[in-house]
Design a protein around this motif. Structure first.
Motif: not given
Lengths: 294, 294
Positions: A19-21, A127-132, A137-140
């Motif tokens: 997924g995104l992550m 736990h990476p403090m990362a995201g959006r 997958l298309s948002q990764s």
């Protein structure tokens, strides 16, 4: 093998959940020079997309066979799915595989997985403090790790070189600071620094004041303050529920802080309001500069 | 002269107040091709800095003489200072000068200035929904107007060509959408879309949960959600107090929205929480896309 000094770019790394992550990990690890990335996702289309974009070397929809050569497994799944996956497929992992995860709330997950693992496998919770915003997958995006905090929750059983390895990979994919804490501390801190801002952002856009004309009156403060209101509802419902006690405590503390402000407004207490706002400004600046002392 | 079609880049434009906003106007107007910009600031050092950086053609610390050739005056001062300035110096303005402002809360300001103005002067109240953290000329930046909403609050007395002129200038400096409303509507909308996110951001960092380790646990959600907590305390205390009634109403509506969420959490109502979050996600996406319909 002493992994603390080994070049992880020679590793075969399995990413479970694209997924995104998971997609962001694949992109960031590729940028860092990792050549052998295996991608697993229950959705065949997602696996095919990751192969087509050359993010992974090989891929599959399950862990029957694909992960047998993986030195390191990165689980980018909800905690319950991760536990189910390990339960079902761990006999097909390398006997000394290193495992790590990104679950946003730790709760009992770590204990359950530690009990589950066989052979010489070593699970280093992270736990990476990362995201959006968004999901999938298309948002990764490899850049989500840039400057991000990376939290490690090492366990007594963990080999020190494996803890160092995960920390080193975090730095190599762009993270700014790696910190080690207990699971309890992690979940308490995260309730304030991650869950609460998501709750506040959704409460802002769900106010009855929102109407069709709002968009013509928003400024940067509203835009930034509600960015994460474009939320993955299923994922965050789960995270909020798993950390209910800590989150309720944080909502209460936030309400008290908001009440302090509201009282100053009701009483038209300009001097005290200036103090309140100045305190916030100083805290915010120190937070950014990494010099917070209060 | 029909200003609605005239090329404003030939205008002599006076900017009164060379802080973050005034400085940003000077930079953006210069980029848009305006050659004759007069800068006024009570602080001589600020005027000298603006001259040294070539942001203004001429400058002064008062309005005794400097503004006599200005076709358009843009007031980037707190409302009370603007009123005092006009009161003191308007005899030195051009008799048909066009005036506009950027005051964040309108209240009685417009009425007071309309009563005050003599000759053929025309005051078109405005409010660019643009800004950034900090204060002062050194923080000014032409890009703050890019894509921003620009609110005009036209009055019956205003010449239609002057209203159009201010709208055209807004577009030329990069603003995305120009909307016209009454002063009452402006202040009510702004309480939600600007004041409230500032209050929420300061309440987040002023929570008792903030401590020396918080900085190692923050992610993008906390960073973005508290960006504007680095606040100009004096300015915002004034803005909050001037719009007290509307802001208290917005804080109450926000509290109700937060309470709705909190109840779902207390009751562990997963389905309703998913609905609550999905509603927020849809609203936030539609807000960004400019297609908000709820």
């Amino acid at each position: 093998m002493d992994n603390s000094e080994s070049d992880f770019t020679d590793f075969t790394i399995g990413i479970i959940g694209l997924g995104l992550m998971g997609g962001s990990y694949a992109k960031a690890l590729k940028n860092a020079g990792v050549q052998h990335i295996i991608g697993i996702d229950k959705n065949l289309q997602t696996v095919e997309q990751a192969l087509a974009e050359n993010l992974i070397e090989t891929g599959d929809i399950c862990g029957d066979d694909a992960l047998k050569n993986a030195d390191l497994l990165i689980f980018c799944l909800p905690a319950s799915d991760m536990i189910a996956f390990i339960h079902q497929y761990q006999t097909n992992f390398k006997s000394d595989a290193i495992l790590t995860d990104i679950a946003g709330i730790k709760g009992d997950t770590i204990h359950i997985i530690q009990q589950l693992l066989c052979h010489e496998m070593d699970f280093i919770p992270g736990h990476p403090m990362a995201g959006r915003e968004g999901s999938g997958l298309s948002q990764s995006d490899a850049s989500i790790f840039r400057g991000a905090n990376y939290i490690l929750i090492p366990q007594k059983k963990n080999k020190i070189e494996n803890i160092r390895l995960i920390g080193r990979i975090a730095k190599e994919i762009g993270c700014g600071h790696v910190i080690q804490v207990t699971a309890e501390e992690h979940d308490r801190m995260i309730a304030y620094t991650s869950s609460l801002p998501h709750v506040v952002a959704t409460a802002l856009v769900n106010s009855n004041s929102m109407d069709v004309r709002t968009k013509y009156f928003v400024a940067g403060s509203f835009r930034d303050g509600t960015r994460v209101a474009d939320i993955n509802a299923r994922l965050w419902t789960q995270l909020f529920m798993e950390n209910k006690k800590n989150l309720l405590e944080e909502i209460n503390r936030f309400k008290n802080s908001l009440e302090d402000f509201t009282e100053l407004l009701v009483n038209s207490d300009k001097d005290k309001m200036m103090e309140y706002l100045e305190k916030a400004a100083v805290r915010r600046r120190e937070l950014t500069r990494g010099k917070h002392t209060c």
